[in-house]
Scaffold this active site. Structure first.
Site, PDB file in Angstrom:
ATOM      1  CG  ASP A  64      46.511  33.605  35.854  1.00 44.18           C
ATOM      2  OD1 ASP A  64      46.231  34.700  36.387  1.00 44.18           O
ATOM      3  OD2 ASP A  64      46.878  32.620  36.507  1.00 44.18           O
ATOM      4  CE1 TYR A  66      39.019  37.789  38.432  1.00 42.99           C
ATOM      5  CE2 TYR A  66      37.224  37.173  36.965  1.00 42.99           C
ATOM      6  CZ  TYR A  66      37.971  38.147  37.606  1.00 42.99           C
ATOM      7  OH  TYR A  66      37.661  39.460  37.426  1.00 42.99           O
ATOM      8  CG  PHE A  77      39.184  42.163  33.977  1.00 46.37           C
ATOM      9  CD1 PHE A  77      39.791  42.436  35.194  1.00 46.37           C
ATOM     10  CD2 PHE A  77      39.893  42.416  32.817  1.00 46.37           C
ATOM     11  CE1 PHE A  77      41.083  42.961  35.259  1.00 46.37           C
ATOM     12  CE2 PHE A  77      41.191  42.941  32.872  1.00 46.37           C
ATOM     13  CZ  PHE A  77      41.779  43.206  34.088  1.00 46.37           C
ATOM     14  CG  HIS A 186      45.674  45.088  37.391  1.00 51.74           C
ATOM     15  ND1 HIS A 186      44.684  44.641  38.255  1.00 51.74           N
ATOM     16  CD2 HIS A 186      45.693  44.211  36.356  1.00 51.74           C
ATOM     17  CE1 HIS A 186      44.144  43.549  37.751  1.00 51.74           C
ATOM     18  NE2 HIS A 186      44.727  43.256  36.608  1.00 51.74           N
TER      19      HIS A 186
END
Length: 224
Positions: A64, A66, A77, A186
């Protein structure tokens, strides 16, 4: 809430008339009118707007947006220029430096990738301020799953970079023999040392694109 205008619109159009999307639209409209929601409403569909379907070469799936002030702008990102680079992106930059020799830039704005065909797609497209995952389960996953199925049907080479368990859960939807699927932990500080560092996904993606006669991605984000 913005609107998708480019060649994504036609294949995604059936979603807009489904009951789940009507509920999602109503919920999101209500949230924006009563609470602080990220990204700004006009930026919700930026991943699609910046990277037309016909130009997608690489897909990087996030979760989701930031949830800090001024961070999210619709690309997974990525943060706008002038915003502190988040820890996961710091680690992505470290891997890029190690893998393909990019210098680490002074900003986290990834529009350059999106404009070259890197679809920076979160599986959930909105979030309440300062509440991670607060819009999980309201319908966005169904919508972005539809986008992933559309990508799977594309009859041309595409690379998927699936980092972390949520992204890798989409792997079962991807079975096109022309596509390359790369998986790794991740890039967050909690898991990057478990195999994200050293995964060499950026060089592997470019080798695959070049092998298939496509222009590689220039991964270097420049200083601003």
């Amino acid at each position: 809430m913005g609107m998708i205008q480019n060649d994504w619109l036609e294949p995604l159009k059936p979603e807009f008339s489904k009951p789940y999307y009507k509920e999602l639209y109503t919920k999101v409209q209500e949230e924006y009118s009563t609470r602080l929601i990220f990204p700004p409403a006009d930026d919700i569909f930026n991943a699609f707007d910046f990277t037309p379907l016909s130009e997608v070469k690489v897909v990087i799936l996030g979760q989701d947006p930031y949830h800090g002030d001024g961070q999210a702008h619709g690309l997974s990102f990525s943060v706008k220029p002038g915003v502190k680079i988040p820890p996961s992106l710091v680690n992505i930059y470290k891997e890029l430096q190690s893998d393909v020799g990019c210098y680490i830039p002074n900003n986290g704005y990834l529009e350059k990738w999106a404009r070259q065909g890197v679809l920076l797609l979160n599986t959930v497209l909105t979030v309440c301020a300062h509440q991670a995952n607060s819009h999980r389960g309201i319908g966005w996953e169904e919508f972005t799953d539809a986008a992933i199925r559309i990508l799977n049907e594309q009859d041309r080479p595409i690379v998927y970079l699936l980092w972390g368990r949520p992204a890798q859960s989409k792997k079962s939807m991807l079975h096109n023999p022309k596509h390359l699927i790369l998986t790794a932990p991740h890039p967050s500080p909690l898991s990057a040392h478990n195999g994200f560092f050293g995964c060499k996904h950026f060089s592997q993606a470019n080798e695959f694109l070049e092998k298939n006669g496509l222009k590689p991605i220039d991964w270097q984000i420049e200083n601003r």
